[in-house]
Design a protein around this motif. Structure first.
Motif, PDB file in Angstrom:
ATOM      1  N   ILE A  47     -21.476  27.294   0.533  1.00 56.14           N
ATOM      2  CA  ILE A  47     -22.488  26.410   1.128  1.00 56.14           C
ATOM      3  C   ILE A  47     -23.221  25.639   0.026  1.00 56.14           C
ATOM      4  O   ILE A  47     -23.443  24.428   0.140  1.00 56.14           O
ATOM      5  N   SER A  48     -23.547  26.323  -1.036  1.00 57.98           N
ATOM      6  CA  SER A  48     -24.304  25.704  -2.126  1.00 57.98           C
ATOM      7  C   SER A  48     -23.474  24.688  -2.906  1.00 57.98           C
ATOM      8  O   SER A  48     -24.036  23.849  -3.619  1.00 57.98           O
ATOM      9  N   SER A  49     -22.136  24.752  -2.763  1.00 61.47           N
ATOM     10  CA  SER A  49     -21.276  23.797  -3.480  1.00 61.47           C
ATOM     11  C   SER A  49     -21.373  22.394  -2.892  1.00 61.47           C
ATOM     12  O   SER A  49     -20.934  21.423  -3.497  1.00 61.47           O
ATOM     13  N   ASP A  50     -21.939  22.289  -1.687  1.00 61.81           N
ATOM     14  CA  ASP A  50     -22.146  20.986  -1.037  1.00 61.81           C
ATOM     15  C   ASP A  50     -23.660  20.796  -0.894  1.00 61.81           C
ATOM     16  O   ASP A  50     -24.264  21.257   0.076  1.00 61.81           O
ATOM     17  N   PRO A  51     -24.303  20.118  -1.856  1.00 62.60           N
ATOM     18  CA  PRO A  51     -25.766  19.995  -1.852  1.00 62.60           C
ATOM     19  C   PRO A  51     -26.339  19.398  -0.566  1.00 62.60           C
ATOM     20  O   PRO A  51     -27.388  19.842  -0.086  1.00 62.60           O
ATOM     21  N   ALA A  52     -25.651  18.401  -0.007  1.00 62.42           N
ATOM     22  CA  ALA A  52     -26.154  17.769   1.218  1.00 62.42           C
ATOM     23  C   ALA A  52     -26.114  18.756   2.386  1.00 62.42           C
ATOM     24  O   ALA A  52     -27.059  18.852   3.173  1.00 62.42           O
ATOM     25  N   LEU A  53     -25.024  19.502   2.481  1.00 63.66           N
ATOM     26  CA  LEU A  53     -24.903  20.504   3.541  1.00 63.66           C
ATOM     27  C   LEU A  53     -25.934  21.604   3.350  1.00 63.66           C
ATOM     28  O   LEU A  53     -26.576  22.039   4.312  1.00 63.66           O
ATOM     29  N   ALA A  55     -28.845  21.413   1.939  1.00 59.91           N
ATOM     30  CA  ALA A  55     -30.172  20.901   2.298  1.00 59.91           C
ATOM     31  C   ALA A  55     -30.361  20.908   3.813  1.00 59.91           C
ATOM     32  O   ALA A  55     -31.426  21.294   4.319  1.00 59.91           O
ATOM     33  N   GLN A  56     -29.329  20.511   4.548  1.00 57.40           N
ATOM     34  CA  GLN A  56     -29.432  20.494   6.011  1.00 57.40           C
ATOM     35  C   GLN A  56     -29.538  21.909   6.580  1.00 57.40           C
ATOM     36  O   GLN A  56     -30.323  22.162   7.494  1.00 57.40           O
ATOM     37  N   VAL A  57     -28.737  22.815   6.040  1.00 56.07           N
ATOM     38  CA  VAL A  57     -28.785  24.202   6.507  1.00 56.07           C
ATOM     39  C   VAL A  57     -30.186  24.772   6.333  1.00 56.07           C
ATOM     40  O   VAL A  57     -30.744  25.397   7.240  1.00 56.07           O
ATOM     41  N   LEU A  58     -30.769  24.542   5.177  1.00 58.60           N
ATOM     42  CA  LEU A  58     -32.100  25.090   4.901  1.00 58.60           C
ATOM     43  C   LEU A  58     -33.162  24.452   5.796  1.00 58.60           C
ATOM     44  O   LEU A  58     -34.103  25.120   6.231  1.00 58.60           O
ATOM     45  N   LYS A  59     -32.998  23.164   6.087  1.00 58.27           N
ATOM     46  CA  LYS A  59     -33.953  22.500   6.991  1.00 58.27           C
ATOM     47  C   LYS A  59     -33.922  23.136   8.379  1.00 58.27           C
ATOM     48  O   LYS A  59     -34.965  23.416   8.977  1.00 58.27           O
ATOM     49  N   VAL A  73     -35.182  29.478   0.826  1.00 53.67           N
ATOM     50  CA  VAL A  73     -34.888  28.455  -0.178  1.00 53.67           C
ATOM     51  C   VAL A  73     -33.477  28.580  -0.736  1.00 53.67           C
ATOM     52  O   VAL A  73     -33.045  27.717  -1.499  1.00 53.67           O
ATOM     53  N   LYS A  74     -32.746  29.619  -0.349  1.00 58.57           N
ATOM     54  CA  LYS A  74     -31.385  29.796  -0.837  1.00 58.57           C
ATOM     55  C   LYS A  74     -30.480  30.215   0.311  1.00 58.57           C
ATOM     56  O   LYS A  74     -30.905  30.899   1.242  1.00 58.57           O
ATOM     57  N   ALA A  75     -29.191  29.820   0.194  1.00 57.04           N
ATOM     58  CA  ALA A  75     -28.236  30.104   1.259  1.00 57.04           C
ATOM     59  C   ALA A  75     -28.066  31.600   1.475  1.00 57.04           C
ATOM     60  O   ALA A  75     -27.944  32.060   2.615  1.00 57.04           O
ATOM     61  N   ARG A  76     -28.082  32.378   0.413  1.00 57.67           N
ATOM     62  CA  ARG A  76     -27.844  33.817   0.582  1.00 57.67           C
ATOM     63  C   ARG A  76     -28.986  34.486   1.348  1.00 57.67           C
ATOM     64  O   ARG A  76     -28.768  35.465   2.059  1.00 57.67           O
TER      65      ARG A  76
END
Length: 290
Positions: A47-53, A55-59, A73-76
């Protein structure tokens, strides 16, 4: 005068009106999620390898819908709180919408607002009337129920605008404008997209059946009928609470919804009060997107 739209399902989205494949990250995450030894770090790295994705996931994760106790603030951390399956459904939903490639900000905001409203309405109703349903599965399907409209807007923008204008003028539903103008149903576009990208069966069901017409045709009590009923009702009550429908159409939805829920007039008034209150969550969600 607009030209008729002729669709060959064998070539649509493949040879004409072509759409790319879903991002590789979706397939990779799905493979990891289906693995009994799924690793949080591997999924979060993807997930973190795609910055745009990311950002959307975290939003979305930090929206009022999830109501998590602290900001993520982090995918994990999102995976730890929500689980692999829920995060995968979220990644899939976002990737589908991103890959369709509608770049007009106003149309995307309109899509997100309505779809999120439908999702939280469907979950609210299911908790009251169908608590045995998988709420996360229902949410992701409801969020994507209208993807056929994005396909319409991308490839047939003038037809789409004519449909919007016709529905507004009549104070009716988009699906009724499609019939009136003799254009293909956006639900049909949605199912073609689901087949093209091999999306989950429940997403396809939501794309196929979410209108007043489909609600009136539902007469069973099994899990499949219950799922479709919640999708239809989530969509219709969200529309009922928004501006744009005429009084006659509001009355039709009111009668159909009360019959589908088996509730009294007073109970339905209370339900609609809650549905109106849910708009606050929608506003908070939309604020995440600027």
């Amino acid at each position: 005068m607009l030209q008729p739209i002729e669709i060959d399902p064998k070539t649509f989205l493949r040879e004409h009106c072509n759409l790319p494949a879903l991002p590789e990250v979706v397939q990779k995450i799905q493979g990891l999620v289906n693995d009994d030894d799924a690793d949080i770090e591997k999924v979060s790295e993807l997930i973190s390898s795609d910055p745009a994705l990311l950002a959307q996931v975290l939003k979305v994760v930090n929206s009022a819908y999830y109501g998590l106790p602290r900001e993520i603030v982090k995918a994990r951390f999102a995976i730890a709180f929500l689980g692999f399956n829920e995060v995968f459904r979220l990644v899939l939903s976002l990737s589908v919408i991103n890959t369709i490639g509608v770049h007009e900000n106003g149309e995307l905001k309109s899509y997100w607002r309505h779809s999120f409203y439908v999702a939280i309405c469907a979950k609210y109703l299911a908790k009251k009337y169908e608590p045995h349903l998988n709420f996360e599965e229902l949410w992701s399907a409801a969020l994507l129920h209208d993807i056929g409209k994005l396909v319409y807007f991308k490839f047939y923008p003038e037809h789409y605008r004519a449909l919007i204008a016709t529905a507004r003028e009549a104070g009716g539903l988009f699906s009724e404008a499609e019939e009136r103008l003799g254009f293909p149903a956006s639900s049909y576009f949605g199912t073609l997209l689901c087949d093209h990208w091999r999306l989950p069966a429940k997403v396809r069901e939501a794309c196929e059946a979410h209108t007043l017409k489909e609600l009136l045709l539902l007469d069973g009590d099994g899990p499949a009928e219950a799922f479709r009923r919640m999708i239809c009702l989530g969509n219709l009550l969200a529309l009922l609470a928004a501006d744009g429908l005429g009084e006659e159409k509001k009355g039709e939805i009111d009668v159909a919804a009360r019959a589908a829920l088996g509730c009294t007039d007073q109970e339905f008034i209370l339900i609609m009060g809650d549905v109106y209150d849910l708009r606050l969550e929608v506003d908070k969600f939309m604020a995440q997107f600027g």
